[in-house]
Design a protein around this motif. Structure first.
Motif, mmCIF file in Angstrom:
data_model
loop_
_atom_site.group_PDB
_atom_site.id
_atom_site.type_symbol
_atom_site.label_atom_id
_atom_site.label_comp_id
_atom_site.label_asym_id
_atom_site.label_seq_id
_atom_site.Cartn_x
_atom_site.Cartn_y
_atom_site.Cartn_z
ATOM 1 N N VAL A 24 4.408 2.979 6.285
ATOM 2 C CA VAL A 24 3.121 3.640 6.052
ATOM 3 C C VAL A 24 2.399 2.956 4.900
ATOM 4 N N TYR A 25 1.120 2.662 5.083
ATOM 5 C CA TYR A 25 0.290 2.187 3.972
ATOM 6 C C TYR A 25 -1.092 2.799 4.059
ATOM 7 N N TRP A 58 0.142 -8.640 11.648
ATOM 8 C CA TRP A 58 -0.955 -7.922 12.309
ATOM 9 C C TRP A 58 -0.901 -8.089 13.821
ATOM 10 N N ASN A 59 -0.040 -9.034 14.303
ATOM 11 C CA ASN A 59 0.072 -9.222 15.752
ATOM 12 C C ASN A 59 0.913 -8.141 16.426
ATOM 13 N N VAL A 60 1.803 -7.488 15.648
ATOM 14 C CA VAL A 60 2.670 -6.464 16.270
ATOM 15 C C VAL A 60 2.748 -5.143 15.486
ATOM 16 N N MET A 61 2.126 -5.068 14.304
ATOM 17 C CA MET A 61 2.245 -3.836 13.512
ATOM 18 C C MET A 61 0.864 -3.307 13.114
ATOM 19 N N ARG A 82 -4.598 -6.729 6.869
ATOM 20 C CA ARG A 82 -5.541 -7.843 7.020
ATOM 21 C C ARG A 82 -6.972 -7.371 6.766
ATOM 22 N N GLU A 83 -7.259 -6.177 7.305
ATOM 23 C CA GLU A 83 -8.610 -5.617 7.158
ATOM 24 C C GLU A 83 -8.936 -5.356 5.680
ATOM 25 N N VAL A 84 -8.010 -4.671 5.005
ATOM 26 C CA VAL A 84 -8.286 -4.251 3.623
ATOM 27 C C VAL A 84 -8.327 -5.455 2.682
#
Ligand code: NAD
Length: 371
Positions: A165-166, A195-198, A205-207
């Motif tokens: 969780v983040y 980011w490809n599987v989680m 990546r977004e933040v």
């Protein structure tokens, strides 16, 4: 002349011996520097604190840690405290420091001194002069997420669950530390995630992209898949400067990077908290990665370099004294280049020295550097 306040917590075992060498380095700067003076106080932590006070760290020591510009920590633990109540075990002192100071950012540098390049399992040209920093999120992610359980299913089979969780805030505050650190180094950040599987990787990546745009467009940012990062660390580690990553990947990647530098006795680390709302200063604790090494404690054999290098990190990242930090790093490199080795990094043809002589040799090299 500014005054910097340091709390020294030597702890147990070799922590006491290696901290004495940090004090030798501090005495050097107090004698030679006309820019800053260090005011140090010391206190007990771990088994030593338990023996005297019945707890692994007192409230009074915590208050000192809170007030200090930086805390320098040795190591805690040892078999003599195996039977103490769980909540008072030596490690509880370190855990309380981390928790109460909310130290969410863990810095693990991997530096390969040229004199030790042949001791690495990688080729000299791959590791010589390596200087990278892994920034690991320390208080969230897979190690703390709920649910976290092992349940027995109706079939009798067991099922284990860990949850990663983040939140935006947790990622953003770590990314800011990463960009701040990069600005004091070679200005480059790699963000490692999956980011490809989680889904957490997507958010990372977004933040980090948004924080970069708003807070640090001057810093070079690249995203790298965590598995590729593990591979690139072995293939060409010098392409990295600062690697920012979550708790689980950071645990693995920092140990991988650490191996490039040889012994546990060479590895410093730091943990940073949030900036103070009034002063902007971050709470910070600097410590060697190694433990109290009961097998060699009290024998004068411990390598003090990890603890001295942790102090150098405090100068660089908390005390705004990068020049002094550079001097210490150079003095360590020079002592190694002169052929001095503690037992843990001993190589054929070199001169074996103990803790005190290594500390004295590093201070001797500092003397040479100031002329
Ligand atoms: P350790 O790091 O203390 O020692 C592992 C091995 O590395 C030992 O053989 C030791 O002699 C050697 N070593 C470690 N540091 C060295 C140095 N500076 N110079 C030369 N050799 C060095 O780990 P361990 O043996 O698993 O744990 C011993 C105790 O330390 C335990 O009580 C453990 O709980 C505690 N511990 C504390 C911390 C900490 O305070 N942050 C970290 C790890 C372990």
């Amino acid at each position: 002349m500014t005054t910097k306040t340091l709390l020294l917590l030597p702890g147990d075992g070799i922590g006491v011996e290696t901290m004495a060498e940090v004090e030798r380095v501090i005495a050097f700067f107090n004698k030679k520097s006309n820019k800053a003076k260090f005011e140090t106080s010391s206190d007990l932590v771990g088994g030593a604190a338990y023996d005297k006070h019945g707890v692994a760290i007192t409230d009074a020591a915590m208050a000192k840690a809170d007030a200090a510009d930086a805390v320098i920590f040795g190591a805690v633990g040892g078999p003599q405290w195996d039977a103490v109540p769980y909540e008072h075990r030596p490690e509880a002192g370190l855990l309380r420091l981390r928790k109460d100071m909310d130290l969410f950012a863990n810095l693990r540098p991997a530096i390969c001194y040229p004199a030790l390049a042949d001791a690495s399992t990688l080729k000299r040209e791959v590791v010589e002069g390596l200087d990278i920093l892994i920034l690991r999120e320390l208080t969230g992610g897979t190690y703390f997420g709920e649910p976290k359980e092992i349940v027995t299913l109706e079939s009798g089979e067991k099922r284990a669950v860990d949850t990663t969780v983040y939140t935006t805030r947790e990622i953003d505050r770590l990314a800011r530390v990463g960009f701040d650190l990069a600005r004091k180094r070679r200005n480059k950040v790699h963000m490692a995630a999956k980011w490809n599987v989680m889904r957490t990787g997507v958010l990372w990546r977004e933040v980090v992209t948004a924080t970069h745009k708003a807070y640090a467009p001057d810093v070079q940012l690249e995203h790298i898949l965590a598995d590729n990062c593990a591979m690139q660390l072995i293939r060409n580690p010098k392409q990295f400067d600062v690697i920012v990553t979550d708790n689980l990947f950071g645990d693995v990647l920092s140990d991988e990077a650490a191996m490039m530098t040889g012994s546990l006795g060479m590895l410093p680390s730091a943990s940073l908290g949030a900036p103070d709302s009034k002063t902007g200063k971050r709470k910070s604790l600097y410590e060697p990665v190694h433990g109290s090494a009961p097998d060699i404690a009290g024998k004068g054999l411990a390598n003090p370099i990890a603890t001295i290098a942790s102090f150098a990190m405090a100068l660089r990242y908390s005390l705004d004294m990068a020049d002094a930090a550079d001097m210490i790093d150079k003095a360590i490199a020079n002592a190694l280049a002169a052929g001095l080795r503690t037992g843990d990094i001993m190589q054929p043809g070199m001169t074996k020295v103990g803790t005190t002589d290594m500390g004295k040799a590093i201070v001797g090299q500092l003397e040479n550097l100031v002329g």
